[in-house]
Design an enzyme around this catalytic site. Sequence first.
Site, PDB file in Angstrom:
ATOM      1  CE  LYS A   1      36.987  28.930  34.283  1.00  0.00           C
ATOM      2  NZ  LYS A   1      37.024  30.329  33.827  1.00  0.00           N
TER       3      LYS A   1
ATOM      4  CG  ASP B   1      36.609  33.649  35.618  1.00  0.00           C
ATOM      5  OD1 ASP B   1      37.846  33.803  35.708  1.00  0.00           O
ATOM      6  OD2 ASP B   1      36.084  32.564  35.291  1.00  0.00           O
TER       7      ASP B   1
END
Length: 280
Positions: free
Chosen positions: A64, A100
Amino acid sequence: MRCAIIGKPLAHSVSPAFQTAAFRAAGVDATYERWETEPDRLAGAIAALRAPDFLGANVTVPYKERVAPFLDDLRDEASALNAVNTIVNDRGRLVGHNTDVSGFLRALDTVLHDEPVGHAVVLGAGGAARAAVLALGRRGAIEVAVLNRTERRAIDLCADLAEAVASPLMPLGLDAARRALRDANVVVNATSVGMAHGPDADSIPLPPDALHEGLVVVDLVANPLETPLLRAAAAAGARTLGGLTMLVEQGAAAFELWTGLRAPREIMFEAALSATAGAR
Ligand code: ATR
């Protein structure tokens, strides 16, 4: 059209199951491919997404943070966290998003509705904790206490996010859990404690007697559906939220970015649920 998930390992990822179900339900002619990627192949994998038949990709552990330099632009949350979980291919330009944060907030709203967050406690200091802290700040937390086994990482997290988050952030060791929970309204487990097949599958990341009925207890662990923490929280009379809801919500937000369509959330959740049961 095509989409991929880039990470390693990916064997237990349920994203392919629920994204494929979403494409089918929405009538989108697209595949969702599992690209388990070695670190030295990451640049090539990202470059491949620029082809016209790609909608984009999801990015997961451990990449990420590492994908950011390969992208053309980072949107708000992705740049605040320096972490990307969704890439959109905009006619050859790759744009990094972080769903997220919005996924966490939508999941939280299923239990909190329009109540304020109040005092929040986040356990952990990895990527999941960072997304939770940013989200709680965006939702107006009075304060966010960040507790981690390795206190140094909690201090670094708070320093890194101080500018992006308006709420005061307070780094602490895990040993401060009892005190921090006393006045808390929301507690989030962003550690790996309680994860199926992990070294701490049967453990709880805080003293169970610190749980009380005034709490909303969120566990970002998605497998098992009911972690030891959630079981203890329910026994203490707290409201609970498991990690599968956030997992689906971050995926639903990614689906909406790729397709411009409303995500079929219920179908995605059902598909994630059966894939989780199958992976056990
Ligand atoms: P991610 O980026 O996916 O959130 P990570 O960076 O590996 O994952 O973070 C895992 C988190 O779980 C860390 O906060 C870790 O604490 P340390 O920073 O001290 O390693 C926490 N964690 C893992 N096992 C733990 C345990 N047995 N007790 C308490 N915390 C634990």
